[in-house]
Design an enzyme around this catalytic site. Structure first.
Site, PDB file in Angstrom:
ATOM      1  N   SER A  54       0.837  -1.198   0.000  1.00  0.00           N
ATOM      2  CA  SER A  54       0.000   0.000   0.000  1.00  0.00           C
ATOM      3  C   SER A  54       0.871   1.247   0.000  1.00  0.00           C
ATOM      4  O   SER A  54       1.814   1.349   0.786  1.00  0.00           O
ATOM      5  CB  SER A  54      -0.904   0.029   1.234  1.00  0.00           C
ATOM      6  N   VAL A  59       7.317   2.656   4.053  1.00  0.00           N
ATOM      7  CA  VAL A  59       8.275   1.950   3.203  1.00  0.00           C
ATOM      8  C   VAL A  59       7.827   2.000   1.742  1.00  0.00           C
ATOM      9  O   VAL A  59       8.633   2.255   0.844  1.00  0.00           O
ATOM     10  CB  VAL A  59       8.468   0.488   3.679  1.00  0.00           C
ATOM     11  N   CYS A  60       6.543   1.785   1.494  1.00  0.00           N
ATOM     12  CA  CYS A  60       6.029   1.818   0.115  1.00  0.00           C
ATOM     13  C   CYS A  60       6.153   3.223  -0.469  1.00  0.00           C
ATOM     14  O   CYS A  60       6.515   3.385  -1.641  1.00  0.00           O
ATOM     15  CB  CYS A  60       4.574   1.356   0.071  1.00  0.00           C
ATOM     16  N   ALA A  61       5.851   4.231   0.335  1.00  0.00           N
ATOM     17  CA  ALA A  61       5.960   5.613  -0.134  1.00  0.00           C
ATOM     18  C   ALA A  61       7.414   5.958  -0.452  1.00  0.00           C
ATOM     19  O   ALA A  61       7.705   6.571  -1.489  1.00  0.00           O
ATOM     20  CB  ALA A  61       5.399   6.565   0.925  1.00  0.00           C
TER      21      ALA A  61
END
Length: 178
Positions: A54, A59-61
């Site tokens: 997501s 971490v994804c951002a």
């Protein structure tokens, strides 16, 4: 089938496992404006398919911001960040973060991508989301690199991704740093 960890807890993956040398399945995703985009298969560019659980996690951002900066000016590379996030949320994230160099695709409708590439998390806290993974697909539609990040809270191996892209002609302009 592989498994990963989520915060140290084992989670199993389901779907059709694909490997290096396989033809990359063509899958339809929803773009941030709800239009349809396709990934996988034969293309005029090297495809980096960056799969994240997501965009609403740090971490994804961070991973998405790094990829956005690194693919600027690379004419031979098309990078798509794929998640289960709703297209509206993906659009809002891209607008807020100034993400302009990559494409985002949502697999929320039928989880077709997660099932076709074997990255759907079956159980645990993130059940129903996708594991963090990288697939690099050459212009002929073959998978030339696969990384399923063993601990979902870790980032992928950017050095290896950079090396694969460079070896396959994806750094014609703008250098080759990730």
């Amino acid at each position: 089938m592989a498994n990963i960890t989520v915060g140290g807890n084992v989670a199993n993956l389901v779907g059709n496992e694909v490997n290096v040398g396989d033809l990359a399945p063509v899958v339809e995703l929803a773009a941030k404006d709800l239009s349809s985009i396709k990934v996988g298969g034969v293309s005029d560019k090297i495809q980096i398919l960056a799969v994240v659980p997501s965009l609403d996690t740090e971490v994804c951002a961070t991973e998405t911001r790094k990829f956005n900066q690194s693919v600027a000016g690379k004419d031979n590379v098309k990078l798509t960040v794929i998640s289960m996030d709703l297209p509206f949320a993906m659009g809002r994230f891209c607008s807020t973060e100034g993400i302009e160099n990559i494409q985002v695709g949502s697999d929320f409708r039928n989880k077709d991508f997660a099932n076709a590439y074997g990255v759907l998390i079956k159980d645990g806290a993130l059940a129903g989301l996708s594991a963090r993974a990288i697939f690099i697909v050459n212009k002929d539609g073959k998978i030339i690199h696969k990384e399923i990040v063993s601990e979902v809270t870790n980032e992928p191996n950017y050095e290896t991704i950079q090396k694969i892209i460079k070896e396959n002609g994806g750094c014609s302009t703008g250098g080759c740093s990730l």
